[in-house]
Structure formats: C-alpha cells, structure tokens
Scaffold this active site. Structure first.
Site, PDB file in Angstrom:
ATOM      1  N   LEU A 408       0.841  -1.199   0.000  1.00 20.14           N
ATOM      2  CA  LEU A 408       0.000   0.000   0.000  1.00 20.14           C
ATOM      3  C   LEU A 408       0.881   1.256   0.000  1.00 20.14           C
ATOM      4  O   LEU A 408       1.203   1.783   1.065  1.00 20.14           O
ATOM      5  CB  LEU A 408      -0.834  -0.070   1.286  1.00 20.14           C
ATOM      6  CG  LEU A 408      -2.295   0.275   1.174  1.00 20.14           C
ATOM      7  CD1 LEU A 408      -3.046  -0.319   2.346  1.00 20.14           C
ATOM      8  CD2 LEU A 408      -2.467   1.769   1.116  1.00 20.14           C
ATOM      9  N   GLU A 410       1.594   4.439  -2.809  1.00 20.02           N
ATOM     10  CA  GLU A 410       1.453   5.018  -4.147  1.00 20.02           C
ATOM     11  C   GLU A 410       2.755   5.660  -4.637  1.00 20.02           C
ATOM     12  O   GLU A 410       3.087   5.561  -5.824  1.00 20.02           O
ATOM     13  CB  GLU A 410       0.323   6.054  -4.156  1.00 20.02           C
ATOM     14  CG  GLU A 410      -1.085   5.476  -4.071  1.00 20.02           C
ATOM     15  CD  GLU A 410      -1.467   4.905  -2.705  1.00 20.02           C
ATOM     16  OE1 GLU A 410      -0.723   5.143  -1.723  1.00 20.02           O
ATOM     17  OE2 GLU A 410      -2.499   4.232  -2.593  1.00 20.02           O
ATOM     18  N   GLN A 432      -6.131   2.753  -6.733  1.00 19.78           N
ATOM     19  CA  GLN A 432      -7.351   2.032  -6.356  1.00 19.78           C
ATOM     20  C   GLN A 432      -8.556   2.965  -6.492  1.00 19.78           C
ATOM     21  O   GLN A 432      -9.600   2.573  -7.005  1.00 19.78           O
ATOM     22  CB  GLN A 432      -7.205   1.495  -4.939  1.00 19.78           C
ATOM     23  CG  GLN A 432      -8.172   0.374  -4.646  1.00 19.78           C
ATOM     24  CD  GLN A 432      -7.644  -0.545  -3.567  1.00 19.78           C
ATOM     25  OE1 GLN A 432      -7.564  -0.109  -2.412  1.00 19.78           O
ATOM     26  NE2 GLN A 432      -7.329  -1.791  -3.898  1.00 19.78           N
ATOM     27  N   PHE A 433      -8.374   4.174  -6.053  1.00 21.79           N
ATOM     28  CA  PHE A 433      -9.323   5.271  -6.287  1.00 21.79           C
ATOM     29  C   PHE A 433      -8.486   6.500  -6.648  1.00 21.79           C
ATOM     30  O   PHE A 433      -7.399   6.692  -6.078  1.00 21.79           O
ATOM     31  CB  PHE A 433     -10.169   5.569  -5.041  1.00 21.79           C
ATOM     32  CG  PHE A 433     -11.202   4.504  -4.751  1.00 21.79           C
ATOM     33  CD1 PHE A 433     -12.522   4.658  -5.193  1.00 21.79           C
ATOM     34  CD2 PHE A 433     -10.857   3.355  -4.066  1.00 21.79           C
ATOM     35  CE1 PHE A 433     -13.466   3.667  -4.949  1.00 21.79           C
ATOM     36  CE2 PHE A 433     -11.798   2.367  -3.820  1.00 21.79           C
ATOM     37  CZ  PHE A 433     -13.109   2.519  -4.265  1.00 21.79           C
ATOM     38  N   ALA A 434      -8.978   7.307  -7.566  1.00 22.13           N
ATOM     39  CA  ALA A 434      -8.215   8.478  -8.004  1.00 22.13           C
ATOM     40  C   ALA A 434      -7.829   9.363  -6.818  1.00 22.13           C
ATOM     41  O   ALA A 434      -6.792  10.024  -6.829  1.00 22.13           O
ATOM     42  CB  ALA A 434      -9.029   9.287  -9.013  1.00 22.13           C
ATOM     43  N   ASP A 435      -8.640   9.342  -5.791  1.00 26.18           N
ATOM     44  CA  ASP A 435      -8.379  10.166  -4.595  1.00 26.18           C
ATOM     45  C   ASP A 435      -6.992   9.870  -3.991  1.00 26.18           C
ATOM     46  O   ASP A 435      -6.357  10.747  -3.418  1.00 26.18           O
ATOM     47  CB  ASP A 435      -9.439   9.901  -3.520  1.00 26.18           C
ATOM     48  CG  ASP A 435     -10.847   9.986  -4.091  1.00 26.18           C
ATOM     49  OD1 ASP A 435     -11.574  10.920  -3.733  1.00 26.18           O
ATOM     50  OD2 ASP A 435     -11.204   9.112  -4.914  1.00 26.18           O
ATOM     51  N   HIS A 477     -13.509   9.121  -1.810  1.00 25.93           N
ATOM     52  CA  HIS A 477     -13.686   8.106  -2.856  1.00 25.93           C
ATOM     53  C   HIS A 477     -14.521   8.655  -4.005  1.00 25.93           C
ATOM     54  O   HIS A 477     -15.200   7.895  -4.692  1.00 25.93           O
ATOM     55  CB  HIS A 477     -14.366   6.843  -2.303  1.00 25.93           C
ATOM     56  CG  HIS A 477     -13.497   6.067  -1.359  1.00 25.93           C
ATOM     57  ND1 HIS A 477     -13.281   6.452  -0.067  1.00 25.93           N
ATOM     58  CD2 HIS A 477     -12.790   4.919  -1.533  1.00 25.93           C
ATOM     59  CE1 HIS A 477     -12.477   5.584   0.531  1.00 25.93           C
ATOM     60  NE2 HIS A 477     -12.167   4.644  -0.334  1.00 25.93           N
TER      61      HIS A 477
END
Ligand SMILES: Cc1ncc(C[n+]2csc(CCOP(=O)(O)OP(=O)(O)O)c2C)c(N)n1
Length: 548
Positions: A408, A410, A432-435, A477
């Site tokens: 985990l 980025e 996983q999510f653009a956030d 999200h």
C-alpha cells in the site's frame, strides 16, 4: 550518527588491505582526489557567479568513490547532491560536468538547470530531483526490470540521514523487501540534515536497526574508509547477484561544510568538527598508502598534477562553449517525448455492445498481449482482479510477474513505474481510487511529468484513475481531480466518456511514450454500455471527435 554520541566516539580509520592489488589501490586514491580537486576549483567559480550553488561532498568522497568503483559499469546508480565522486567515478568527461553546472549546451540538461538534477543513460546515472526521497522508488523499478529480464545487475540508490525521514524511504525499502529487489540502499549518515542534528531527525540509534523492521540485512561501514566501502559494496554486489534482495548499507561519515556554500556551519560544535577533520578520507588513505609503500611524494604530486591539468582542460572546453539562449519552440518540443501515432482503424464488423468496464479490461488485455514489456501494478490487482475487477483473470493469462499486487504505497510504485520506463519497459499503475493519487502526487508532478524535459528520459507510464462522484462515496472516494494534472506540463490527461473511446484511448495511452493520467468515471463502469469493436483499434490522444 546520533549527535548525542560523545566526540571521543569518532573512531580512527582502520585500513585493511582485503587483497586489493596495487593498481586498484592507486586507482581508488586517484578517484578520491578527483572530486576533491574539482570542488576546490568550483568554489572559485561559485565566487565568480559562474555556477549558482554548490553542495559540498568534501569529507564524504570515500562513499561515492568506493561505491562507483565497486560496481559494474552497467549497474545503475541514483546519487544525491553530495555524490560528485559517482559522476567522476563513472568517468564522465570533466568538461561535460562543468558545462552542466554552468548551464552550457554540452551539459546534460540543455542549460535548464545547473545542478546534479540530471540523468544520463550513457553513464547509467539517474540524478535526483530536489525532493530527497523519490529516487528510491525509481531504483526499485530499475531493479525490478533487471529482475524481470534476468539481468545480473544491482541498483544503488543514495539517501541522506535527513532524507530517510521521508515516506519514500519507508515505502521503497518495503517494496524492495517484499519483491526481493537487488537494490543497495546507501544511507550517508553525516550527522546533519541542513542545520538539523540527528537527534532532532530520528530516534533510532543507527540506520541498520531500521533494516530489521523491513526484514532485510543492514550493514554498517566507516564511510570515511574507502577500502571498507569498496570491499563491502563488492561483497554485497556478488551476494545480491546470486541471491537478489535489498540491503541497507549505512555509511557513517560527517558533513564538513555547510549544507550549501552560503549557509556555513556555525551550528556544528567546533570540537566535533575538529574530530572529524582528523578523519579526512583522503588524507588518511594517502598516509596509509605511503606507509605500505604504494605512494610517495613524487607519485602523489604526479597524480594531483594530472587531475589539475584535466580540470583546466575541462574548464577550457566548457568556457569555450556558448551560453544557452532558450528557444521557445525547442523548450516546448522537449516537454513531451515524440509520439509516432499509427492509427489502427476500428473494425465495425466485430462490434458488440459491452459495458465501460469491459472496454477498459479489454484494452488492458490487448495491450498486455501486444507489449510483452508492459507491467501492471496496483493494490489488489492480481488474483483479486482489482477493486473494480478490471484485471480479473489477468494473472492466469499473464502471470504474477507482469500483474503485480503492490504494497500500500502510491509514491514508491509510481516511482517504480518510472524506473521500469528507464529500462525500456512500459508500466501501468492502477490507483485504487483516483483520490489516493495524492500519496503519489510528487512522483507524478515532479518525476513523471518533468523527466523528459529535464534530461530526455520519457516516462512510459499510464496511471489509471477510477474517479468521480455520484456513487455516495464521500470526500475520499469520489473526487474529480483531473484538473490537478491538466495544469502540469509533461502529463497527458485522458477522460473518455463512452466505452468505444475508453478502449481506443486506453490502447493509445499504452502506445504513447509519455505519462498518461487516464480517468475512468466509476459511475460509468457498469451503468452504460456501448458499441465497441472486438478487434484492436486506437484513437489519437488529443484529437477531438465530432459527435452528431
Ligand atoms: C522534500 C524536501 N524537503 C526539504 C528540502 C530542503 N532540503 C534540501 S537538502 C535538506 C537536508 C538533507 O539532509 P540529508 O538527507 O541528511 O542530506 P545531507 O544534505 O546531509 O547530505 C533539506 C531539508 C528538500 N530538498 N526536499
């Protein structure tokens, strides 16, 4: 070095020969003296305003030199701002270095910066950006490429003890540990990060203790002892080639000058400085070589004279170069790597109605088939197929080497994607999510976006961004954050609305050698369908479609 140590703990250098032959002993000496004499010259140029800043590595040369000479010429090195000995150790002609710092055209960055912030594939050196941690994730990517291609190489990346407080340090070592990547993480523990002493920077006693937490080996050496650094890096390299894995190498040393030349060293206790002056890596090594009969006055003078002449000649060439006058069209041209788009028209005969998510999945699958050098990375994307199931079944078809679950983190993974690109791979990172891209923001904005402009290295990376609101997913999200990236030169932002465009544009994104941020609205994944050809086709990025 924890600054709570008493000064008497600054131990003397103890040289051992390690069966290194005389020629190599002298070569190590010569390579130690080269950066020292260059620095002395550069301080003059700094006073004359010909170079803009100088970060001194005086007193730390043994680390760079011992490392550079212990490696194979095709092992990549990712140095920092005090590692001149890496650049001279790789035998970059002096005039090119001088021109880099003076902003001349025969430098490495067309005069766009006058610093160590450049890379060169010719010398397998990938320079830092100002931010002190991101190079570590890039090292992971280069090492991953070596591993995937079964190449017998190691990658060496440097950090200071201050930079080791950055999250990138943790993320990158953790990734390297989990993936068994052959990276030597060298921590130059020199007592200060700018003016901040070690006891205000970290609480552990020493950096090798941190290695334990990552499940990797940590080895500590006297960073002022060139023979110890050289021998240890050689041993580590041999062992890592046989058994690929990361190792943390802590080099104990001291920063003898100010952070950069203007800032001085007032905050360093005089007594501590004096102790370390006695540990000068060059003076001590020279004395040792005299004692064992390898060097004498004559030979030392000859070596120094040779280097001085080389410096003068380098300066002569560099000074004879014209200054760089920016040309607007060249500046703009260099922001992106050239794209040779070859249109593959869609075959309407093979069309059928599929969902948006199916179009994304199909594009990824076809790109993986077309580009054997494409590697997919993301959280839970392997056996689980990603949280939106875009990569479901890919592991069975392409294997876990190319469809990689990541820890985990980025930042390290976006960095690793650039590292893969440096080695000629293509990479896709699924946020996983653009956030969550905020955690990889620096790598995208400052590394992916700028490396082509800085030194001609493209970032062949697609970052997929499941984005957007309307799914009652709250503030973390559901953000539509494409505007963050449309304001950054060097990136391409793609945001398809229909399944047809999603497939054609994603395939084009994988062909494009530039970093592409590929936005996919989550609410569309399973809510809309459209006519999409089954066969491969692409659509030119940046060209509008005329809809009736
Ligand atoms: C992300 C980031 N924050 C702050 C800085 C400013 N800065 C440049 S070097 C430095 C200290 C670095 O210390 P260390 O990593 O120990 O390396 P050293 O300079 O001692 O060799 C700081 C704070 C920066 N370049 N990047």
């Amino acid at each position: 070095m924890n600054s709570e140590v008493t000064y008497s703990e600054v131990s003397p250098i103890i040289f051992q020969n390690y069966n290194i032959d005389k020629i190599q002993l002298i070569s190590l000496y010569t390579h130690l003296v080269r950066p020292r004499l260059i620095e002395e010259k550069m301080l003059n140029l700094l006073r004359q305003g010909k170079i803009s800043k100088w970060f001194s590595g005086i007193g730390q040369e043994a680390i760079s030199v011992g490392t550079a000479l212990a490696l194979d010429h095709d092992d990549y090195i990712l140095p920092m701002h005090r590692n001149l000995g890496i650049f001279t150790g790789r035998n970059i002609p002096f005039h090119r270095l001088f021109s880099q710092w003076q902003g001349k055209p025969d430098g490495f960055s067309k005069g766009r910066e006058r610093s160590f912030h450049f890379g060169t594939q010719d010398y397998k050196i990938i320079g830092m950006i100002s931010h002190l941690g991101p190079q570590m994730g890039i090292a992971d990517g280069i090492a991953l490429a070596h591993k995937l291609a079964d190449e017998k190489n190691v990658t060496v990346v440097f950090t200071g003890d201050g930079g080791a407080s950055e999250g990138d340090f943790h993320e990158s070592i953790n990734v390297a540990a989990v993936w068994d990547l052959p990276v030597i993480f060298i921590v130059e523990n020199n007592g200060y990060g700018l003016s901040t002493p070690s006891n205000e920077q970290f609480r552990c006693k020493q950096f090798i203790d941190k290695a334990i937490g990552y499940g990797i080996e940590g080895i500590q050496v006297d960073g002022n002892n060139v023979l110890e650094v050289y021998q240890k890096v050689k041993e580590i390299r041999t062992s890592m080639i046989e058994n690929p894995r990361p190792i943390l190498l802590e080099c104990i040393t001291f920063r003898m000058r100010g952070h950069e030349e203007a800032s001085g060293t007032k905050y360093v206790p005089t007594e501590l400085m004096k102790q370390w002056e006695l540990k000068d890596p060059i003076h001590n090594y020279e004395t040792y070589l005299r004692e064992i009969g390898v060097l004498d006055d004559l030979k030392i003078a000859e070596i120094k004279q040779g280097i001085k002449l080389e410096i003068e000649e380098g300066l002569r060439i560099s000074n004879s170069m014209p200054d760089v006058f920016p040309d607007l069209s060249e500046e703009l041209n260099d922001v992106y790597a050239p794209v040779h788009f070859e249109e593959v028209k869609s075959d309407e005969n093979s069309s059928r109605s599929i969902r948006y998510i199916d179009a994304i999945r199909e594009a990824m699958q076809m790109a993986m088939e077309k580009h054997p050098n494409l590697v997919l990375m993301g959280q839970d994307i392997a056996d689980y197929g990603g949280v939106f199931k875009a990569s479901e079944g890919f592991v069975a078809q392409f294997g876990k080497q190319r469809v990689r679950n990541t820890p985990l983190c980025e930042s390290a993974i976006v960095g690793a994607a650039l590292g893969l690109s440096i080695k000629g791979y293509k990479a896709m990172v699924e946020m996983q999510f653009a956030d969550f891209v905020t955690c990889g923001f620096n790598q995208i904005i400052n590394n992916l976006a700028k490396s082509h402009y800085r030194w001609g290295q493209n970032a062949d990376v697609v970052v997929r961004m499941p984005t957007g609101a309307g799914v009652a997913a709250g503030p973390f999200h559901s953000q539509s954050n494409e505007a963050w990236f449309t304001h950054t030169p060097g990136l391409k932002v793609v945001y398809p609305a229909f399944p047809f465009d999603a497939k054609g544009l994603l395939l084009a994104a994988f062909e494009d050698p530039n970093p592409v941020l590929f936005f996919e609205h989550k609410a569309l994944y399973r809510s809309i369908t459209g006519i999409v050809p089954e066969a491969y086709y692409n659509m030119e990025i940046g060209k509008a479609a005329k809809l009736k």
